[in-house]
Write an enzyme that holds these catalytic residues in place. Structure first.
Site, mmCIF file in Angstrom:
data_model
loop_
_atom_site.group_PDB
_atom_site.id
_atom_site.type_symbol
_atom_site.label_atom_id
_atom_site.label_comp_id
_atom_site.label_asym_id
_atom_site.label_seq_id
_atom_site.Cartn_x
_atom_site.Cartn_y
_atom_site.Cartn_z
ATOM 1 N N CYS A 232 0.815 -1.215 0.000
ATOM 2 C CA CYS A 232 0.000 0.000 0.000
ATOM 3 C C CYS A 232 0.851 1.269 0.000
ATOM 4 O O CYS A 232 0.690 2.141 -0.855
ATOM 5 C CB CYS A 232 -0.914 -0.015 1.217
ATOM 6 S SG CYS A 232 -1.907 1.449 1.380
ATOM 7 N N GLY B 102 -6.405 -5.861 -18.627
ATOM 8 C CA GLY B 102 -7.250 -5.946 -17.429
ATOM 9 C C GLY B 102 -7.908 -4.622 -17.096
ATOM 10 O O GLY B 102 -7.215 -3.637 -16.830
ATOM 11 N N ALA B 103 -9.257 -4.598 -17.142
ATOM 12 C CA ALA B 103 -9.998 -3.358 -16.844
ATOM 13 C C ALA B 103 -10.500 -3.356 -15.411
ATOM 14 O O ALA B 103 -11.647 -3.016 -15.130
ATOM 15 C CB ALA B 103 -11.156 -3.197 -17.821
ATOM 16 N N MET C 223 -9.213 -7.264 -1.567
ATOM 17 C CA MET C 223 -7.809 -6.883 -1.338
ATOM 18 C C MET C 223 -7.742 -5.370 -1.224
ATOM 19 O O MET C 223 -7.471 -4.661 -2.200
ATOM 20 C CB MET C 223 -6.941 -7.416 -2.469
ATOM 21 C CG MET C 223 -6.705 -8.914 -2.358
ATOM 22 S SD MET C 223 -5.625 -9.483 -3.654
ATOM 23 C CE MET C 223 -5.143 -11.084 -3.027
ATOM 24 N N ALA D 90 -6.663 -1.975 1.506
ATOM 25 C CA ALA D 90 -5.856 -1.598 2.664
ATOM 26 C C ALA D 90 -6.701 -1.477 3.936
ATOM 27 O O ALA D 90 -6.308 -1.950 4.997
ATOM 28 C CB ALA D 90 -5.142 -0.278 2.382
ATOM 29 N N HIS E 148 -24.491 22.959 2.897
ATOM 30 C CA HIS E 148 -24.713 23.517 1.560
ATOM 31 C C HIS E 148 -23.699 24.616 1.304
ATOM 32 O O HIS E 148 -23.440 25.420 2.192
ATOM 33 C CB HIS E 148 -26.126 24.102 1.479
ATOM 34 C CG HIS E 148 -26.386 24.800 0.175
ATOM 35 N ND1 HIS E 148 -26.669 24.100 -0.980
ATOM 36 C CD2 HIS E 148 -26.377 26.115 -0.160
ATOM 37 C CE1 HIS E 148 -26.839 24.967 -1.968
ATOM 38 N NE2 HIS E 148 -26.669 26.198 -1.503
HETATM 39 C C1 LIG Z 1 -1.160 -0.111 -7.554
HETATM 40 C C2 LIG Z 1 -2.013 -0.446 -6.365
HETATM 41 C C3 LIG Z 1 -2.908 0.479 -5.890
HETATM 42 C C4 LIG Z 1 -3.684 0.181 -4.780
HETATM 43 N N1 LIG Z 1 -4.552 1.142 -4.336
HETATM 44 C C5 LIG Z 1 -5.325 0.882 -3.264
HETATM 45 C C6 LIG Z 1 -6.198 1.881 -2.753
HETATM 46 O O1 LIG Z 1 -6.267 2.985 -3.268
HETATM 47 N N2 LIG Z 1 -6.943 1.579 -1.671
HETATM 48 C C7 LIG Z 1 -6.884 0.347 -1.067
HETATM 49 O O2 LIG Z 1 -7.601 0.123 -0.087
HETATM 50 N N3 LIG Z 1 -6.059 -0.612 -1.522
HETATM 51 C C8 LIG Z 1 -5.281 -0.377 -2.605
HETATM 52 N N4 LIG Z 1 -4.412 -1.336 -3.040
HETATM 53 C C9 LIG Z 1 -4.388 -2.632 -2.334
HETATM 54 C C10 LIG Z 1 -3.579 -2.527 -1.041
HETATM 55 O O3 LIG Z 1 -2.275 -2.107 -1.342
HETATM 56 C C11 LIG Z 1 -3.554 -3.871 -0.332
HETATM 57 O O4 LIG Z 1 -4.876 -4.337 -0.138
HETATM 58 C C12 LIG Z 1 -2.876 -3.755 1.025
HETATM 59 O O5 LIG Z 1 -1.547 -3.320 0.883
HETATM 60 C C13 LIG Z 1 -2.884 -5.110 1.756
HETATM 61 O O6 LIG Z 1 -2.262 -4.963 2.987
HETATM 62 P P1 LIG Z 1 -1.534 -6.186 3.722
HETATM 63 O O7 LIG Z 1 -1.046 -5.631 5.000
HETATM 64 O O8 LIG Z 1 -2.426 -7.353 3.731
HETATM 65 O O9 LIG Z 1 -0.316 -6.582 2.778
HETATM 66 P P2 LIG Z 1 0.856 -5.767 2.074
HETATM 67 O O10 LIG Z 1 0.592 -4.320 2.042
HETATM 68 O O11 LIG Z 1 1.092 -6.458 0.774
HETATM 69 O O12 LIG Z 1 2.100 -5.972 3.032
HETATM 70 C C14 LIG Z 1 2.700 -7.191 3.221
HETATM 71 C C15 LIG Z 1 4.114 -6.987 3.712
HETATM 72 O O13 LIG Z 1 4.640 -8.220 4.135
HETATM 73 C C16 LIG Z 1 6.001 -8.313 3.763
HETATM 74 N N5 LIG Z 1 6.358 -9.731 3.739
HETATM 75 C C17 LIG Z 1 5.856 -10.710 2.939
HETATM 76 N N6 LIG Z 1 6.382 -11.910 3.271
HETATM 77 C C18 LIG Z 1 7.236 -11.679 4.290
HETATM 78 C C19 LIG Z 1 8.070 -12.518 5.075
HETATM 79 N N7 LIG Z 1 8.082 -13.841 4.917
HETATM 80 N N8 LIG Z 1 8.824 -11.939 6.033
HETATM 81 C C20 LIG Z 1 8.796 -10.600 6.256
HETATM 82 N N9 LIG Z 1 8.008 -9.765 5.542
HETATM 83 C C21 LIG Z 1 7.238 -10.296 4.588
HETATM 84 C C22 LIG Z 1 6.033 -7.635 2.418
HETATM 85 O O14 LIG Z 1 7.337 -7.208 2.084
HETATM 86 C C23 LIG Z 1 5.063 -6.476 2.646
HETATM 87 O O15 LIG Z 1 5.745 -5.340 3.119
HETATM 88 C C24 LIG Z 1 -3.593 -1.071 -4.142
HETATM 89 C C25 LIG Z 1 -2.664 -2.018 -4.603
HETATM 90 C C26 LIG Z 1 -1.881 -1.708 -5.692
HETATM 91 C C27 LIG Z 1 -0.891 -2.719 -6.171
#
Ligand SMILES: Cc1cc2nc3c(=O)[nH]c(=O)nc-3n(C[C@H](O)[C@H](O)[C@H](O)COP(=O)(O)OP(=O)(O)OC[C@H]3O[C@@H](n4cnc5c(N)ncnc54)[C@H](O)[C@@H]3O)c2cc1C
Length: 466
Positions: free
Chosen positions: A41, A180-181, A319, A321, A445
């Protein structure tokens, strides 16, 4: 002395879980394999994409709307390197913010790959290969997700890019082919279109933004076409030839048939994301995953192995944040003996394009499918005073309410600032509000939010300004 909780991954799920657990008095460790905290994120997702969407939107506005408002600047000139710097600074500010919060809450952190070595045991291996074992009462897996790939199409993050590469292109591609849309394809496609690319979107299904309200998406699709994006639906990219100066994508009808070739300078593969569990050692400890590779958890985020929990993108559900954050808070509270809570019916979803789309709760299609009788209240932004003066009259608010009880079941907004406005609807659903409750609530408003109130009034066919 063993820790109370080890969180693996510092994305919005992991770091928020760690902070909540520390607030509740637990001794907490966060393990992160990347150099900076914040996960997908903050580093390569929500934050950098929104920085580029914001900057490119202003650039676009400056070129189109400013003159109408009496602001003459001449033709805006793009400094792409400057825009990327602006984005990087935004990311830096946010990841440093997480580091500060972890320190403030006295949460220990380790940089390295976390592997679950057994119940209550996590091994951290740092970049240099040095590893150490940490003992803990509970483990939360918050390892998130990674980009989904297409067989035979290799992402090099230069010409064939995932969202990560598309956030850092060194020059504006003349032609960008988006595969992908979905949300990410349309958001990043919008960024590069505004900065000057010709954008062609190829989608396997016969519609854009699958899963979101049909009526909203049909209108939005037309708006994107008006902005200059081209769509080829019910189509698939089977191959991308990289030998020439420009890429050549082979595009075939989804059900098979004659293939056509489309040239592009850059291809963005945005076909979704997959759970990330590499190196975690799940097989070794026997944590079960489903057929999509997601860690299986129960309603208390517990896996099948005692003491191991999971949250965020690595488990089922949207998926997003904020969904990961909510689960992080809930699991921390449950581990502390409290009643954590996530209401999956009230998780908003936003597409940060122009205009934005935001929704929460059920779509009309879902209500029909579930045989639930509902009423619809709709209000267009063309009839909203603030939208008119802001020259942002595209779109509408749609409220779906139970036909018998008037309870709000779903809210869908297509329009400027929809992402901010949806928070009111999420609160309404969370509180079990009726459309009448929104209709009776005073809204300031002139604001765009008045359209939400008018849509609530329209549920009972008594909108005022229409
Ligand atoms: C381009 C893009 C735009 C997005 N925009 C939005 C948005 O506007 N709003 C929204 O709600 N969501 C958005 N998302 C989705 C959002 O980023 C994810 O849903 C969110 O980050 C998920 O959070 P998480 O904590 O589950 O995992 P992540 O944010 O993926 O974090 C997981 C972390 O775990 C670490 N990790 C993995 N395995 C290990 C390990 N074995 N040991 C130590 N560390 C490890 C990784 O390095 C990472 O830092 C977007 C995603 C992308 C790709």
């Amino acid at each position: 002395m063993p820790y109370d909780l080890i969180v693996i991954g510092s994305g919005p799920g992991g770091y928020v879980c760690a902070i909540r657990a520390a607030q509740l008095g637990m001794k907490v460790v966060v393990i992160e394999k990347d150099k900076t905290f914040g996960g997908t994120c903050l580093n390569v997702g929500c934050i950098p994409s929104k920085a580029l969407l914001h900057a490119s939107d202003l650039y676009d506005e400056a070129g189109h709307q400013f003159e109408r408002m009496g602001i003459r600047l001449g033709k805006p000139k793009l400094d792409l390197a400057g825009m990327m710097k602006f984005k990087d600074e935004g990311v830096e500010g946010n990841v440093k913010g997480v580091a500060f919060l972890l320190r403030k809450n006295k949460i220990e952190s380790f940089e390295g790959i976390g592997r679950i070595a057994g119940a209550g045991m996590v091994e951290v291996t740092a970049g240099g290969g040095k590893s150490e074992r940490l003992e803990t009462k509970a483990i939360v897996i918050a390892t998130g997700s990674d980009v989904a790939r297409l067989p035979g199409i290799e992402i090099d993050e230069k010409r064939i890019v995932s969202s990560t590469g598309a956030l850092s292109l060194a020059k504006v591609p003349e032609r960008l082919l988006v595969i992908g849309a979905g949300v990410i394809g349309l958001e990043l496609g919008s960024v590069w279109r505004r900065l000057g690319s010709e954008v062609i979107v190829i989608e396997f299904l016969d519609r854009i933004l699958p899963g979101m309200d049909n009526e909203v998406c049909r209108q939005f699709h037309r708006m994107l076409e008006k902005q200059g994006m081209t769509f080829q639906l019910s189509s698939k990219v089977t191959e991308v030839a990289t030998s020439g100066r420009t890429l050549r994508a082979s595009v075939a009808p989804a059900n098979g048939g004659t293939t056509q070739s489309i040239e592009a300078d850059v291809v963005l593969v945005s076909v979704g994301r997959v759970p990330y569990t590499e190196g975690l050692g799940l097989d070794g400890v026997g944590v079960k995953k489903d057929n999509k590779g997601r860690v299986i958890v129960d309603a208390r985020f517990a896996t099948n192995v005692a003491g191991i929990h999971a949250i965020g993108d690595v488990i089922a559900g949207p998926m997003l944040a904020h969904k990961a954050e909510d689960e992080g808070v809930a699991v921390a509270e449950m581990l502390a003996g409290q009643a954590g809570h996530v209401n999956y019916d009230a998780i908003p979803n936003v597409v940060y394009t122009a205009p934005e789309i935001a929704s929460v709760g059920k779509t009309e299609e879902e209500l029909k499918e579930g045989g639930i009788a509902y009423k619809v209240g709709k209000f267009p932004f063309t009839a909203n005073a603030r939208a008119k003066i802001n020259l942002e009259t595209e779109g509408f608010v749609k409220i779906l309410a139970d036909a018998h009880t008037d309870r709000v079941l779903g809210v869908h907004i297509l329009g400027a600032d929809a992402g901010n406005m949806i928070a009111e609807a999420a609160l309404a659903i969370e509180f079990g509000a009726a459309a009448e409750d929104i209709a009776r609530t005073s809204h300031p408003h002139p604001t765009l939010t008045e359209a939400v109130r008018e849509a609530a009034l329209a549920v009972d066919k008594r909108a005022i300004n229409m």
